[in-house]
Design a protein around this motif. Structure first.
Motif, mmCIF file in Angstrom:
data_model
loop_
_atom_site.group_PDB
_atom_site.id
_atom_site.type_symbol
_atom_site.label_atom_id
_atom_site.label_comp_id
_atom_site.label_asym_id
_atom_site.label_seq_id
_atom_site.Cartn_x
_atom_site.Cartn_y
_atom_site.Cartn_z
ATOM 1 N N LYS A 120 0.812 -1.233 0.000
ATOM 2 C CA LYS A 120 0.000 0.000 0.000
ATOM 3 C C LYS A 120 0.835 1.268 0.000
ATOM 4 O O LYS A 120 0.328 2.363 -0.271
ATOM 5 C CB LYS A 120 -0.871 0.050 1.268
ATOM 6 N N PHE A 177 -12.393 -2.516 6.416
ATOM 7 C CA PHE A 177 -11.330 -2.556 5.409
ATOM 8 C C PHE A 177 -10.112 -3.355 5.869
ATOM 9 O O PHE A 177 -9.108 -3.381 5.169
ATOM 10 C CB PHE A 177 -10.879 -1.131 5.065
ATOM 11 N N SER A 178 -10.174 -3.919 7.065
ATOM 12 C CA SER A 178 -9.018 -4.637 7.594
ATOM 13 C C SER A 178 -9.382 -6.073 7.927
ATOM 14 O O SER A 178 -10.304 -6.313 8.720
ATOM 15 C CB SER A 178 -8.514 -3.937 8.863
ATOM 16 N N GLY A 179 -8.651 -7.018 7.327
ATOM 17 C CA GLY A 179 -8.865 -8.428 7.648
ATOM 18 C C GLY A 179 -8.505 -8.704 9.097
ATOM 19 O O GLY A 179 -9.194 -9.455 9.792
ATOM 20 N N THR A 180 -7.422 -8.088 9.544
ATOM 21 C CA THR A 180 -6.992 -8.272 10.937
ATOM 22 C C THR A 180 -8.045 -7.756 11.907
ATOM 23 O O THR A 180 -8.462 -8.454 12.830
ATOM 24 C CB THR A 180 -5.664 -7.520 11.185
ATOM 25 N N TYR A 210 -2.577 -12.608 8.734
ATOM 26 C CA TYR A 210 -3.474 -11.499 8.401
ATOM 27 C C TYR A 210 -2.837 -10.130 8.655
ATOM 28 O O TYR A 210 -3.171 -9.162 7.984
ATOM 29 C CB TYR A 210 -4.756 -11.564 9.253
ATOM 30 N N THR A 211 -1.962 -10.070 9.651
ATOM 31 C CA THR A 211 -1.449 -8.756 10.065
ATOM 32 C C THR A 211 -0.380 -8.253 9.095
ATOM 33 O O THR A 211 0.162 -9.013 8.285
ATOM 34 C CB THR A 211 -0.812 -8.816 11.473
ATOM 35 N N ASP A 218 -1.430 -2.478 12.009
ATOM 36 C CA ASP A 218 -2.875 -2.722 11.915
ATOM 37 C C ASP A 218 -3.590 -2.055 13.083
ATOM 38 O O ASP A 218 -4.581 -1.343 12.901
ATOM 39 C CB ASP A 218 -3.164 -4.230 11.955
ATOM 40 N N ASP A 223 -3.119 1.028 8.760
ATOM 41 C CA ASP A 223 -3.375 0.164 7.598
ATOM 42 C C ASP A 223 -4.723 0.523 6.948
ATOM 43 O O ASP A 223 -4.819 0.649 5.724
ATOM 44 C CB ASP A 223 -3.360 -1.311 8.039
ATOM 45 N N LYS A 227 -5.595 2.361 3.220
ATOM 46 C CA LYS A 227 -6.566 1.871 2.230
ATOM 47 C C LYS A 227 -7.572 2.961 1.866
ATOM 48 O O LYS A 227 -7.932 3.130 0.693
ATOM 49 C CB LYS A 227 -7.276 0.627 2.778
ATOM 50 N N GLY A 343 -10.561 -10.567 3.517
ATOM 51 C CA GLY A 343 -9.790 -9.356 3.214
ATOM 52 C C GLY A 343 -8.340 -9.478 3.625
ATOM 53 O O GLY A 343 -7.599 -8.494 3.606
ATOM 54 N N ALA A 344 -7.911 -10.678 3.998
ATOM 55 C CA ALA A 344 -6.499 -10.906 4.339
ATOM 56 C C ALA A 344 -6.217 -12.396 4.242
ATOM 57 O O ALA A 344 -7.132 -13.216 4.229
ATOM 58 C CB ALA A 344 -6.192 -10.400 5.747
HETATM 59 N N1 LIG Z 1 -2.951 -6.361 7.503
HETATM 60 C C1 LIG Z 1 -3.897 -6.168 6.467
HETATM 61 C C2 LIG Z 1 -3.553 -7.062 5.325
HETATM 62 C C3 LIG Z 1 -4.282 -6.681 4.105
HETATM 63 O O1 LIG Z 1 -4.215 -5.550 3.624
HETATM 64 C C4 LIG Z 1 -5.294 -6.504 6.942
HETATM 65 O O2 LIG Z 1 -5.394 -7.099 8.014
HETATM 66 O O3 LIG Z 1 -6.273 -6.165 6.271
#
Ligand SMILES: N[C@@H](CC=O)C(=O)O
Ligand SMILES: NC(=O)C1=CN([C@@H]2O[C@H](COP(=O)(O)OP(=O)(O)OC[C@H]3O[C@@H](n4cnc5c(N)ncnc54)[C@H](OP(=O)(O)O)[C@@H]3O)[C@@H](O)[C@H]2O)C=CC1
Ligand code: NA
Length: 365
Positions: A120, A177-180, A210-211, A218, A223, A227, A343-344
């Motif tokens: 990113k 917007f965050s998988g974490t 994921y992080t 995160d 993060d 985005k 998303g991750a």
């Molecule tokens: N750390 C980010 C990885 C993807 O962009 C998330 O958790 O979304």
């Protein structure tokens, strides 16, 4: 018979996403013999493995070759000299989260080298870097795609570009917007049951890949802010940086200055009561807490942070590392276009990178 056209591939970064990308590349090469995709360079931050005469590196030996290599990574300028020393077109796959590599994109592109990346940093750094990247691409014809920089492999960037390019008017973008963060809140504050311990869930999110390389990136909201910066710019807002709007951090004050991600994870259990309090306050209102972001294109307001949701709300009911992103536009009216899914994670992120690679290949003359 004419020799098969060769396209040279240089992979920078061989961590969770990089390794999944390598195995997807291996499958791709088996399915699509033309053009000949030739891996000629692969590196981590400390090591590199490459062939001086552009001979193809055997894909399933690339990681072991890299591990036993005595070579150090080429500087961006040296990598450009190496890749442009061949008659073949070249594509750099940046699977790092390095700002230094991101800063070199204008150089790579200006020398005709295309880029695909989940990183990113290039697109959410200074607005000048954003302009330099797309100006260099326009001038040289080299392509740059970064689908996995938002929502991993989910078609978020391509959808937003399509909305804008076809003349729709995007008024608002909002969601998770965050998988974490999604994984953390879905498991720590589920819609039913008591949920896990905050610090233990943070460790799990890191183990699951994921992080960010440093999970503080995160938890401090940056993060998600990165985005939103990318999406806001694509929607036409000249957002200067991911720190130019309000971003809520979940890093305890006392841990702001710890020196490493590992030390942070070690000390985090001492502060579990802070997040328990946030969860209990939401529960007292019959709600759950989630980490969300939004861009109001009309007012130019961008924000990132915690919000409370009714348990029946689609954001509250997400599972695993799912993202949910709603695009409100003139054409779609009051029923937004919604994208939802993981998303991750290495495989889904590498999928976005591999599909970007296919886009570059389809556009290379
Ligand atoms: N750390 C980010 C990885 C993807 O962009 C998330 O958790 O979304
Ligand atoms: N994991 C995910 O779910 C998602 C990740 N992304 C993005 O994908 C990228 C990669 O993430 P991930 O694979 O999880 O991270 P990892 O930490 O697993 O891997 C990062 C890799 O990049 C290498 N690296 C770091 N700096 C440099 C440098 N200057 N030069 C060469 N190599 C370097 C690291 O090498 P070393 O080991 O030597 O440090 C490592 O091999 C990040 O930008 C992340 O934001 C995007 C969407 C989802
Ligand atoms: Na995406």
């Amino acid at each position: 018979m004419a020799a098969a056209r060769q396209v040279n591939i240089a992979i920078i970064g061989a961590g969770g996403v990089g390794r999944c990308f390598l195995s997807q590349l291996e499958q791709l090469v088996k399915r699509r013999p033309e053009p000949k995709l030739s891996l000629v360079y692969i590196s981590t931050s400390k090591k590199a493995f490459y062939t001086k005469d552009y001979t193809t590196i055997v894909l399933n030996s690339a990681v072991s070759n890299l591990a036993s290599s005595a070579e150090t990574p080429l500087t961006p300028a040296a990598l450009v000299d190496y890749l442009t020393g061949s008659n073949s077109k070249a594509i750099i796959v940046d699977n790092t989260s390095s700002q230094d590599i991101a800063d070199a994109y204008p150089l790579f592109l200006s020398r005709g080298i295309s880029i695909v990346t989940p990183n990113k940093k290039a697109f959410s750094g200074s607005y000048k870097l954003w302009q330099d990247i797309f100006n260099a691409s326009a001038q040289s014809g080299a392509r740059v795609f970064h689908e996995s920089s938002v929502g991993a492999g989910l078609p978020v960037i391509s959808t937003l570009k399509d909305l804008v390019d076809t003349g729709d008017e995007v008024t608002k973008i909002e969601g998770v917007f965050s998988g974490t963060m999604s994984f953390l809140f879905n498991s720590f504050a589920p819609t039913s049951g008591s949920g896990g311990q905050w610090s233990a869930e943070v460790k799990k999110a890191k183990e699951l890949g994921y992080t960010e390389p440093d999970p503080r990136d995160d938890l401090n909201g940056l993060d998600v802010a990165r985005k939103l910066t990318i999406l806001a710019r694509l929607a036409g807002l000249a957002v200067e940086s991911p720190t130019s709007f309000p971003v809520q951090s979940l890093i305890p004050n006392e841990l702001e200055s710890v020196s490493s991600g590992d030390e942070f994870l070690e000390k985090l259990p001492q502060f579990d009561s802070e997040m328990e309090k946030v969860k209990t306050e939401a529960e007292a209102e019959g709600k759950v807490v989630r980490f969300v972001g939004s861009i109001d294109v009309g007012t130019k307001e961008v924000k990132v942070g915690l919000e409370k949701f009714d348990r029946s709300h689609p954001i509250a009911a997400l599972k695993g590392s799912d993202n949910i992103i709603s695009f409100y536009t003139k054409r779609y009216g009051s029923n937004p276009l919604i994208i939802q899914g993981a998303g991750a994670g290495g495989e889904v992120t590498a999928m976005g990178v591999t599909s970007d690679l296919l886009k570059v290949l389809s556009q290379l003359s």
